[in-house]
Scaffold this motif. Structure first.
Motif, short mmCIF file in Angstrom:
data_model
loop_
_atom_site.label_atom_id
_atom_site.label_comp_id
_atom_site.label_asym_id
_atom_site.label_seq_id
_atom_site.Cartn_x
_atom_site.Cartn_y
_atom_site.Cartn_z
N CYS A 46 10.49 7.10 -14.64
CA CYS A 46 9.25 6.30 -14.58
C CYS A 46 8.41 6.69 -13.38
CB CYS A 46 9.58 4.82 -14.48
SG CYS A 46 9.95 4.02 -16.04
N LEU A 52 4.69 8.19 -13.53
CA LEU A 52 3.59 7.52 -12.86
C LEU A 52 2.82 8.49 -11.97
CD1 LEU A 52 2.02 4.96 -12.11
CD2 LEU A 52 3.81 4.45 -10.43
N GLU A 88 -1.02 9.49 -12.57
CA GLU A 88 -2.01 9.20 -11.53
C GLU A 88 -2.76 10.45 -11.11
OE1 GLU A 88 -0.31 5.26 -9.22
OE2 GLU A 88 0.51 7.21 -8.65
N CYS A 129 3.90 1.77 -15.33
CA CYS A 129 4.04 0.55 -14.52
C CYS A 129 4.81 -0.53 -15.26
CB CYS A 129 2.66 0.03 -14.11
SG CYS A 129 1.82 1.02 -12.86
N THR A 130 4.48 -0.75 -16.52
CA THR A 130 5.18 -1.81 -17.26
C THR A 130 6.63 -1.43 -17.48
OG1 THR A 130 4.79 -3.47 -18.98
CG2 THR A 130 4.77 -1.18 -19.70
N TRP A 188 4.80 -5.00 -10.82
CA TRP A 188 4.57 -3.84 -11.69
C TRP A 188 3.93 -4.27 -13.01
CZ3 TRP A 188 4.10 0.70 -9.88
CH2 TRP A 188 4.90 1.19 -8.85
N CYS A 189 4.43 -5.35 -13.59
CA CYS A 189 3.86 -5.81 -14.86
C CYS A 189 2.42 -6.28 -14.69
CB CYS A 189 4.71 -6.94 -15.43
SG CYS A 189 6.33 -6.43 -16.04
N ARG A 246 0.31 -5.17 -12.43
CA ARG A 246 -0.52 -3.97 -12.25
C ARG A 246 -0.82 -3.34 -13.61
NH1 ARG A 246 0.83 1.81 -9.17
NH2 ARG A 246 -1.19 2.76 -9.70
N ALA A 247 0.19 -3.21 -14.46
CA ALA A 247 -0.02 -2.65 -15.79
C ALA A 247 -1.02 -3.48 -16.58
CB ALA A 247 1.32 -2.59 -16.54
N ASP A 259 2.20 -5.61 -22.07
CA ASP A 259 2.33 -6.04 -20.67
C ASP A 259 2.53 -7.55 -20.56
OD1 ASP A 259 1.74 -3.37 -20.11
OD2 ASP A 259 -0.38 -3.78 -19.79
#
Length: 229
Positions: free
Chosen positions: A83, A87, A91, A103-104, A122-123, A125-126, A142
Motif C-alpha cells: 500500500c 501510494l 502521488e 489510503c482507504t 487514512w479513511c 483522507r481517502a 471509503d
C-alpha cells in the motif's frame, strides 16, 4: 463457504493484472500465475511468487493484486508495504483516484491491526479525495471502511450513519455487490445493538443483493444468518 467465496483474488483485480500482462509489463505474467495459484488454494506458492515478482514492481495494478492477496491472507505487514509503495507511485504520478484507493486500503490494514486512530485518518483522507474527485464508487467504499472503524470502537450510531450513506450511493450507481456488503454490515450493527428482528431483515436483503451480484456463496452465508439469528 465454498472455495469460490474464499478466493483471495477478485475477478476485477485479476482482469487488471491480465491487462498489464497484455501491455507487456515485465512482472505481470508471474503475478497472474500467482493469482491463479492463490485462487486454486496454493497460497504458499502464490505468496512466494508474489514476493519475488513484486519486489521492484512499479505497476499500481499489480501492487494492488499483491495487497489484496496478502491482506486477505492475513499478512498485514506485506499488505501495508505494498500500500505504501502504491501510494508513493500514485502521488508522484498525480493519480488521485489511486491515491484515495491506497489510503482507504491503508485504513483497512490499520483497522485490522488495531490502530484505530490512524485507520480513521487514512479513511478520512481517502474520503476527502474521492468526494473532491466526484468519484461515487470510491466515496461509497471509503464511507463503508470508515464505518468499520467506528464499529470497531463500538460507536454504533456513527457506524450505522456512515453505512447508510454508503448504501445509498451504492444503490444509486447500481453496485449490487457493494450494496450487499453494506446491508450485511447494517445487519451486524442491528444485531450488536439488540435489534434482532431488524438484523434478520437486513441479512435477508443482503442475501438477495449478493444473489443479484452473482455471488450465491455469500448469499447463502447471510440467508443462514437470517435464519439462525
Amino acid at each position: 463457504m465454498s472455495e469460490a467465496a474464499k478466493r483471495l483474488i477478485d475477478a476485477w483485480t485479476l482482469e487488471q493484472a491480465e491487462a498489464a500482462r497484455a501491455e507487456g509489463v515485465p512482472e505481470a505474467d508471474a503475478v497472474v500465475r500467482a493469482a491463479h495459484a492463490a485462487n486454486a488454494g496454493r497460497a504458499e506458492d502464490a505468496a512466494a511468487a508474489l514476493h519475488a515478482a513484486l519486489r521492484g514492481c512499479q505497476d499500481i495494478r499489480l501492487l494492488f493484486l499483491g495487497f489484496q492477496f496478502f491482506f486477505r491472507g492475513g499478512d498485514l505487514a506485506a499488505a501495508e508495504e505494498l500500500c505504501v509503495r502504491r501510494l508513493a507511485i500514485a502521488e508522484r504520478g498525480g493519480e488521485n483516484e489511486h491515491v484515495a484507493r491506497a489510503c482507504t486500503n491503508l485504513g483497512l490494514v490499520h483497522l485490522m491491526s488495531g490502530r484505530l486512530d490512524s485507520a480513521q485518518a487514512w479513511c478520512e483522507r481517502a474520503l476527502g479525495i474521492d468526494e473532491r474527485l466526484g468519484n461515487p464508487l470510491g466515496t461509497a467504499r471509503d464511507l463503508g471502511n470508515l464505518a468499520n472503524v467506528f464499529e470497531a470502537r463500538r460507536e454504533f450510531e456513527a457506524a450505522e450513519r456512515l453505512n447508510l450513506r454508503s448504501l445509498a450511493i451504492a444503490e444509486a450507481i447500481g453496485d449490487r455487490y457493494l450494496a450487499a456488503g453494506k446491508l450485511a454490515n447494517l445487519g451486524d450493527i442491528a444485531e450488536a445493538t439488540g435489534r434482532r428482528a431488524e438484523a434478520r431483515r437486513l441479512w435477508e436483503r443482503a442475501a438477495s443483493a449478493f444473489d443479484e451480484a452473482g455471488n450465491p456463496e455469500l448469499s447463502r452465508v447471510y440467508r443462514d444468518k437470517a435464519r439462525d439469528g
